[in-house]
Design a protein around this motif. Structure first.
Motif, PDB file in Angstrom:
ATOM      1  N   ASN A 110     -19.517  14.275  24.448  1.00 12.45           N
ATOM      2  CA  ASN A 110     -20.043  14.482  23.097  1.00 12.45           C
ATOM      3  C   ASN A 110     -20.642  13.202  22.532  1.00 12.45           C
ATOM      4  O   ASN A 110     -20.330  12.772  21.413  1.00 12.45           O
ATOM      5  N   ILE A 111     -21.533  12.596  23.326  1.00 14.49           N
ATOM      6  CA  ILE A 111     -22.207  11.364  22.937  1.00 14.49           C
ATOM      7  C   ILE A 111     -23.685  11.658  22.750  1.00 14.49           C
ATOM      8  O   ILE A 111     -24.285  12.413  23.506  1.00 14.49           O
ATOM      9  N   SER A 112     -24.275  11.031  21.754  1.00 16.85           N
ATOM     10  CA  SER A 112     -25.702  11.190  21.497  1.00 16.85           C
ATOM     11  C   SER A 112     -26.460   9.982  22.027  1.00 16.85           C
ATOM     12  O   SER A 112     -25.982   8.845  21.952  1.00 16.85           O
ATOM     13  N   TYR A 113     -27.663  10.230  22.561  1.00 19.59           N
ATOM     14  CA  TYR A 113     -28.511   9.121  22.991  1.00 19.59           C
ATOM     15  C   TYR A 113     -28.935   8.257  21.806  1.00 19.59           C
ATOM     16  O   TYR A 113     -29.392   7.125  21.992  1.00 19.59           O
ATOM     17  N   ASP A 114     -28.798   8.788  20.624  1.00 23.81           N
ATOM     18  CA  ASP A 114     -29.156   8.021  19.435  1.00 23.81           C
ATOM     19  C   ASP A 114     -28.012   7.139  18.953  1.00 23.81           C
ATOM     20  O   ASP A 114     -28.176   6.387  17.981  1.00 23.81           O
ATOM     21  N   ASP A 115     -26.869   7.238  19.597  1.00 22.23           N
ATOM     22  CA  ASP A 115     -25.707   6.427  19.220  1.00 22.23           C
ATOM     23  C   ASP A 115     -24.962   6.012  20.483  1.00 22.23           C
ATOM     24  O   ASP A 115     -24.192   6.790  21.048  1.00 22.23           O
ATOM     25  N   LEU A 116     -25.188   4.789  20.920  1.00 25.22           N
ATOM     26  CA  LEU A 116     -24.579   4.279  22.156  1.00 25.22           C
ATOM     27  C   LEU A 116     -23.298   3.498  21.886  1.00 25.22           C
ATOM     28  O   LEU A 116     -22.842   2.732  22.736  1.00 25.22           O
ATOM     29  N   SER A 117     -22.698   3.695  20.728  1.00 25.57           N
ATOM     30  CA  SER A 117     -21.522   2.907  20.350  1.00 25.57           C
ATOM     31  C   SER A 117     -20.360   3.103  21.317  1.00 25.57           C
ATOM     32  O   SER A 117     -19.568   2.171  21.532  1.00 25.57           O
ATOM     33  N   PHE A 118     -20.241   4.293  21.918  1.00 23.13           N
ATOM     34  CA  PHE A 118     -19.153   4.541  22.873  1.00 23.13           C
ATOM     35  C   PHE A 118     -19.185   3.506  23.992  1.00 23.13           C
ATOM     36  O   PHE A 118     -18.149   2.939  24.363  1.00 23.13           O
ATOM     37  N   PHE A 119     -20.375   3.226  24.536  1.00 26.84           N
ATOM     38  CA  PHE A 119     -20.489   2.304  25.667  1.00 26.84           C
ATOM     39  C   PHE A 119     -20.269   0.855  25.248  1.00 26.84           C
ATOM     40  O   PHE A 119     -19.730   0.056  26.000  1.00 26.84           O
ATOM     41  N   ALA A 120     -20.672   0.543  24.027  1.00 29.11           N
ATOM     42  CA  ALA A 120     -20.411  -0.805  23.511  1.00 29.11           C
ATOM     43  C   ALA A 120     -18.920  -1.000  23.268  1.00 29.11           C
ATOM     44  O   ALA A 120     -18.347  -2.043  23.623  1.00 29.11           O
ATOM     45  N   GLU A 121     -18.267  -0.001  22.687  1.00 32.80           N
ATOM     46  CA  GLU A 121     -16.842  -0.116  22.373  1.00 32.80           C
ATOM     47  C   GLU A 121     -15.983  -0.145  23.630  1.00 32.80           C
ATOM     48  O   GLU A 121     -14.922  -0.768  23.650  1.00 32.80           O
ATOM     49  N   VAL A 122     -16.434   0.520  24.695  1.00 30.97           N
ATOM     50  CA  VAL A 122     -15.671   0.506  25.942  1.00 30.97           C
ATOM     51  C   VAL A 122     -15.823  -0.836  26.662  1.00 30.97           C
ATOM     52  O   VAL A 122     -15.078  -1.126  27.601  1.00 30.97           O
TER      53      VAL A 122
END
Length: 360
Positions: free
Chosen positions: A79-91
């Motif tokens: 449930n990740i959007s290409y317009d919000d890459l925060s998941f990959f930054a936070e990981v």
């Protein structure tokens, strides 16, 4: 651009403690980047986050750069959007590799993400993909390129196609990467694992030879072991590869004399600029050793491609000139002193006019 070595991890198929041991070994031998696959995730967002953050945090403590390999299905699953890459930054990742591409404008926009994440593109397609992205005014310093690997025997890239694909990226100054395969590695992302190279010709070669070849092309900056886990012996051998000039492995003949051995192993060799098709000539050594006697031996045979020969006392001004044979010939004025090992004959084509090279 400085050249680097990397390893691959598959957290959904591996054990965290084994991954840690592997990263410790890789760091010990100077490896500095990680390809980490997220193509196989099958658990919920929170579980995936914790699993990947744990191993990425450990990798970052060893100063690895971490790139996550992703595909559109992963965005849907998490449930990740290409317009919000925060998941990959936070990981904790340094960037994401797009296994599949978009329309060019999307990739360009992603390269301006507010987290400074690198956007790594799939290099294994000989189309104007990169040019399209750059034409949309991408944030070029945050664009990398990385080839695919190929688990099925016979399915990897042929050399000419690989070169054509890679040149598209290299001419724009983009950092490039490709994969080599470990003989000891037993797994990757899929249930088929006949090795994980980018180039088919590499599949059954020693790891260090694959690495030498990729660097010798001048087209690849980062060489990554595709499968896990490479042995410590393989990591050590790969780390010993000279990343910036050819260093050819040679077997010396029993009759080699002290002067000849020193000429071969203790000198920086340079191919003459006015080349010949018959042999690679390293001529400056004859000037250094012009006063040293060199009696004939191993000189009454037809020299074969990959043989290393040195002019003997019968060769006048060419005495103690070193040559690598490219075309078979007979010349009693030359002593055979050794031979480039058979696996490395593929490297001989990369000794260009004025190329620098060494022997080990």
């Amino acid at each position: 651009m400085k050249r680097r070595l990397g390893v691959s991890l598959y957290p959904d198929n591996s054990d965290f403690n084994e991954d840690k041991k592997y990263l410790d070994l890789a760091a010990k031998y100077g490896f500095s980047r990680i390809f980490m696959s997220m193509l196989e995730v099958s658990e919920g967002r929170d579980v995936v986050f914790r699993k990947f953050k744990t191993i990425i945090d450990y990798a970052k403590s060893l100063n690895f750069e971490v790139m996550l390999d992703i595909a559109p299905a992963i965005f849907e699953a998490l449930n990740i959007s290409y317009d919000d890459l925060s998941f990959f930054a936070e990981v904790g990742a340094d960037g994401i590799r797009l296994d599949l591409g978009f329309d060019g404008n999307k990739e360009a926009l992603l390269s301006f993400n507010p987290y400074g994440l690198i956007i790594e593109l799939n290099m294994s397609n000989d189309v104007a993909y990169l040019e399209n992205i750059l034409s949309h005014e991408a944030n070029k310093p945050f664009i990398y390129g990385c080839h695919n690997f190929y688990p099925q025997d016979g399915s990897a890239l042929p050399l000419d196609f690989f070169v054509s694909c890679s040149q598209r990226f290299k001419k724009h100054g983009i950092r490039t990467a490709a994969f080599v395969t470990s003989a000891a590695g037993k797994f990757g992302p899929w249930d088929i694992n006949d090795g994980l190279p980018t180039l088919e010709m590499h599949r059954y070669l020693p790891l260090e030879v694959q690495t030498k070849h990729l660097f010798a092309t001048g087209l690849i900056d980062d060489v990554i072991i595709g499968n896990a886990y490479a042995s410590e012996e393989e990591l050590k051998a790969m780390s010993a590869v000279n990343r910036y000039q050819l260093s050819l492995a040679v077997e010396l003949v029993p009759e080699v004399n002290d002067v000849e051995e020193e000429i071969v192993l203790k000198n920086q060799h340079i191919r003459r600029g006015d080349i010949t098709a018959r042999m690679v000539r390293s001529t400056h050594v004859r000037k250094i050793y012009h006063e040293e006697s060199n009696s004939p031996h191993d000189n009454q045979q037809t020299f074969q491609r990959g043989d290393i020969v040195i002019g003997n006392d019968q060769f006048g001004k060419y005495k103690n000139e070193l040559q690598i044979v490219l075309e078979e010939h007979l010349d009693e004025r030359k002593n055979k002193v050794g031979r480039v090992i058979a696996e490395e004959h593929i490297l001989l084509d990369y000794i260009k006019p004025w190329s620098k090279f060494l022997f080990q």
